[in-house]
Design an enzyme around this catalytic site. Structure first.
Site, PDB file in Angstrom:
ATOM      1  N   ASP A 108      16.930  15.033 -15.566  1.00  0.00           N
ATOM      2  CA  ASP A 108      17.248  16.502 -14.760  1.00  0.00           C
ATOM      3  C   ASP A 108      16.451  16.529 -12.841  1.00  0.00           C
ATOM      4  O   ASP A 108      16.866  16.789 -13.038  1.00  0.00           O
ATOM      5  CB  ASP A 108      16.771  17.429 -15.150  1.00  0.00           C
ATOM      6  CG  ASP A 108      15.133  17.183 -16.884  1.00  0.00           C
ATOM      7  OD1 ASP A 108      14.722  16.606 -16.085  1.00  0.00           O
ATOM      8  OD2 ASP A 108      13.842  17.696 -16.807  1.00  0.00           O
TER       9      ASP A 108
ATOM     10  N   SER B  41       9.211  23.105 -26.512  1.00  0.00           N
ATOM     11  CA  SER B  41       9.553  23.654 -25.170  1.00  0.00           C
ATOM     12  C   SER B  41       8.614  25.041 -25.549  1.00  0.00           C
ATOM     13  O   SER B  41       9.221  26.147 -25.536  1.00  0.00           O
ATOM     14  CB  SER B  41      10.213  23.266 -24.591  1.00  0.00           C
ATOM     15  OG  SER B  41      10.353  23.892 -22.843  1.00  0.00           O
TER      16      SER B  41
ATOM     17  N   GLY C  80       7.802  18.746 -28.411  1.00  0.00           N
ATOM     18  CA  GLY C  80       8.315  19.166 -27.918  1.00  0.00           C
ATOM     19  C   GLY C  80      10.119  19.658 -27.861  1.00  0.00           C
ATOM     20  O   GLY C  80      11.212  19.508 -27.724  1.00  0.00           O
TER      21      GLY C  80
ATOM     22  N   ASP D  34      14.032  23.259 -19.171  1.00  0.00           N
ATOM     23  CA  ASP D  34      13.756  23.910 -19.799  1.00  0.00           C
ATOM     24  C   ASP D  34      13.617  25.429 -20.207  1.00  0.00           C
ATOM     25  O   ASP D  34      13.883  25.910 -20.607  1.00  0.00           O
ATOM     26  CB  ASP D  34      12.354  23.692 -20.447  1.00  0.00           C
ATOM     27  CG  ASP D  34      11.892  22.545 -20.704  1.00  0.00           C
ATOM     28  OD1 ASP D  34      13.362  21.693 -21.103  1.00  0.00           O
ATOM     29  OD2 ASP D  34      10.888  21.906 -21.038  1.00  0.00           O
TER      30      ASP D  34
ATOM     31  N   SER E 205       6.276  26.411 -23.881  1.00  0.00           N
ATOM     32  CA  SER E 205       5.915  26.224 -22.779  1.00  0.00           C
ATOM     33  C   SER E 205       6.586  27.003 -21.987  1.00  0.00           C
ATOM     34  O   SER E 205       6.445  28.359 -21.795  1.00  0.00           O
ATOM     35  CB  SER E 205       4.997  24.641 -22.166  1.00  0.00           C
ATOM     36  OG  SER E 205       6.262  24.004 -21.908  1.00  0.00           O
TER      37      SER E 205
HETATM   38  P1  ADP Z   1       5.953  22.039 -25.497  1.00  0.00           P
HETATM   39  O1  ADP Z   1       6.260  22.479 -24.776  1.00  0.00           O
HETATM   40  O2  ADP Z   1       6.524  20.944 -25.767  1.00  0.00           O
HETATM   41  O3  ADP Z   1       5.369  23.014 -26.597  1.00  0.00           O
HETATM   42  P2  ADP Z   1       3.450  21.798 -24.346  1.00  0.00           P
HETATM   43  O4  ADP Z   1       2.148  20.984 -24.172  1.00  0.00           O
HETATM   44  O5  ADP Z   1       4.393  21.523 -22.643  1.00  0.00           O
HETATM   45  O6  ADP Z   1       4.664  21.575 -24.802  1.00  0.00           O
HETATM   46  O7  ADP Z   1       2.891  23.525 -23.740  1.00  0.00           O
HETATM   47  C1  ADP Z   1       2.601  23.731 -25.078  1.00  0.00           C
HETATM   48  C2  ADP Z   1       1.252  24.843 -24.490  1.00  0.00           C
HETATM   49  O8  ADP Z   1       1.691  25.857 -23.924  1.00  0.00           O
HETATM   50  C3  ADP Z   1      -0.069  25.388 -25.128  1.00  0.00           C
HETATM   51  O9  ADP Z   1      -0.768  24.741 -25.212  1.00  0.00           O
HETATM   52  C4  ADP Z   1      -0.297  26.750 -24.789  1.00  0.00           C
HETATM   53  O10 ADP Z   1      -1.552  25.695 -23.237  1.00  0.00           O
HETATM   54  C5  ADP Z   1       1.256  26.905 -24.214  1.00  0.00           C
HETATM   55  N1  ADP Z   1       1.606  28.428 -24.903  1.00  0.00           N
HETATM   56  C6  ADP Z   1       2.504  28.444 -25.724  1.00  0.00           C
HETATM   57  N2  ADP Z   1       2.782  28.905 -26.796  1.00  0.00           N
HETATM   58  C7  ADP Z   1       1.571  29.626 -26.706  1.00  0.00           C
HETATM   59  C8  ADP Z   1       1.371  31.008 -27.125  1.00  0.00           C
HETATM   60  N3  ADP Z   1       2.388  31.644 -28.215  1.00  0.00           N
HETATM   61  N4  ADP Z   1       0.457  31.460 -26.830  1.00  0.00           N
HETATM   62  C9  ADP Z   1       0.018  30.875 -25.834  1.00  0.00           C
HETATM   63  N5  ADP Z   1      -0.051  29.657 -25.050  1.00  0.00           N
HETATM   64  C10 ADP Z   1       0.796  29.393 -25.177  1.00  0.00           C
HETATM   65 MG    MG Z   2       6.740  21.928 -22.710  1.00  0.00          MG
END
Ligand code: ADP
Ligand code: MG
Length: 391
Positions: free
Chosen positions: A37, A126, A124, A172, A128
């Site tokens: 990407d 997403s 992984g 993503d 985020s």
């Molecule tokens: P991934 O995207 O693979 O799950 P990342 O490290 O990129 O991992 O993103 C995870 C982060 O996104 C969490 O540590 C938090 O900061 C944020 N996040 C995701 N879901 C929530 C939620 N429901 N409430 C608050 N923060 C969240």
């Molecule tokens: Mg992420």
């Protein structure tokens, strides 16, 4: 109403004494097209049935209040005076979206927001992008605004890249916002043109979490990106017409082989061949040829392992076990690499047996219990909002 939606609605009522409007965004998995990407290449993700749910209601004092049930915490700030000041807290993601909206001259009025997701965090899948897109759609809807996918996804990506400070491509946010039920999406990460491709209903997608992650300590993800950038820079310099790796053929790369490190050569080789595999995977889906699709996944895994050097022993084992199960068309590592999840295309009627067997054999081989999820392509946040807001 899903269980998460019910909880978010209730939590919002309790904390803010208001009825919140409900929006939700899914998670995603990438079927094929890994590490392509950020060099303008091709990816093929789909949205999956885990969601981040947001409840929103207006407030009159220009403040934003975010509460996340996943963390049991609240963050609040004044919207007008929000600057780019990440705190390395979960709330950087929603705050980053508010910041990014302001950058696009879409400054929201005050609001209360309650969040909860059932997306496994940091696995992984997403979470985020899921939280970013859920927050953005909720705020924009409250403003009476709708952004097209081509604007919404980059707006959310900017929150993650520039506010949170995490390097990530556009995939993503694009699939989380723009996914469609029963469809995989082939996305051109340069032009943002995309194709929605049917995934036959006889197959489902099994996501298996190896429960290992090796990259955090060693910074390998960043190294790979540097190796790719270096190789791309050589191609750009040596071959007129090549702007991004996406423009290069294998012959171009071979012609420049002695001008780059062996690592850069191998990483670029993975990306160039991976782009070709995504195109071939598109053809396979259009022909409902899952056998061919599976073969391409197997090749893609070998390329991630051997050329991109971004697999690990546990994930290789998980893929090997999966590939010898009845009803499995193909398996490969998915996501950034160095651990994390695999994605498996499996005959739907054999999926339960597949999961049982893979879990058993993986635990016997490496002593770790894998987490497995059986999924199929789900609606993205925009489709969900169009259908009434929720999952
Ligand atoms: P991934 O995207 O693979 O799950 P990342 O490290 O990129 O991992 O993103 C995870 C982060 O996104 C969490 O540590 C938090 O900061 C944020 N996040 C995701 N879901 C929530 C939620 N429901 N409430 C608050 N923060 C969240
Ligand atoms: Mg992420």
């Amino acid at each position: 109403m899903t269980a998460v939606e019910g909880r978010v609605r209730e939590a919002h009522r309790k904390r803010f004494e208001q009825e919140g409007k409900i929006y939700s965004a899914p998670a995603r998995v990438n079927l094929i097209g890994e590490h392509t990407d950020y060099t303008g290449g091709l990816v093929m993700p789909m949205a999956i049935g885990f969601h981040t749910v947001a409840a929103i209601s207006p407030r009159q004092d220009g403040r934003a209040i975010f509460s996340s049930a996943n963390y049991g915490e609240v963050r609040e700030f004044d919207i007008a005076s929000l600057d780019k000041q990440p705190t390395r807290h979960w709330s950087d993601y929603p705050a980053g979206v508010v910041w990014s909206l302001k950058q696009s001259a879409l400054t929201p009025a005050g609001f209360d927001m309650s969040l909860e997701g059932d997306v496994p965090l940091g696995a992984g899948l997403s979470s985020s992008a899921s939280v970013e897109v859920a927050v953005a759609v909720a705020i924009l809807s409250q403003m009476g605004r709708k952004l097209p996918l081509e604007e919404l996804a980059p707006l959310c990506r900017r929150a993650e890249n520039e506010y949170v400070g995490a390097k990530s491509g556009i995939m993503d946010q694009f699939i989380v916002a723009g996914g469609v039920e029963h469809r995989a999406m082939m996305l051109d990460c340069r032009s943002l043109e995309y194709d929605l491709l049917p995934l036959p209903e006889e197959v489902c997608i099994v996501i298996a979490n190896s429960m290992v992650r090796h990259s955090v300590a060693t910074g390998d993800y960043g190294n790979r990106r540097d190796e790719v950038e270096a190789g791309q820079a050589v191609l750009r310099r040596e071959k007129p017409g090549i702007e991004l790796l996406r423009d290069a053929t294998l012959a171009d790369l071979v012609a420049c082989r002695d001008k780059m490190s062996p690592e850069s050569f191998a990483r670029c080789k993975h990306i160039i061949t991976e782009n070709a595999r995504v195109l071939a995977a598109r053809e396979a889906l259009l022909a409902s040829d899952m056998k061919r699709f599976g073969e391409l996944m197997v090749e893609a895994h070998a390329s991630m392992r051997d050329d991109f050097a971004a697999s690990c022993a546990e994930v290789d084992m998980l893929v090997e076990i999966a590939n010898r199960q009845q009803g499995c068309f193909g398996a490969r590592i998915t996501g950034g690499g160095f651990g994390g999840c695999t994605v498996n295309v499996v005959k739907a009627e054999l999926a339960d047996a597949f999961v049982e067997q893979v879990k058993q054999e993986y635990e016997r081989a490496v002593g770790i219990k894998a987490d497995c999820f059986i999924s199929s392509p789900s609606d993205g946040a925009l489709a969900l909002a169009a259908k009434g807001g929720a999952a």
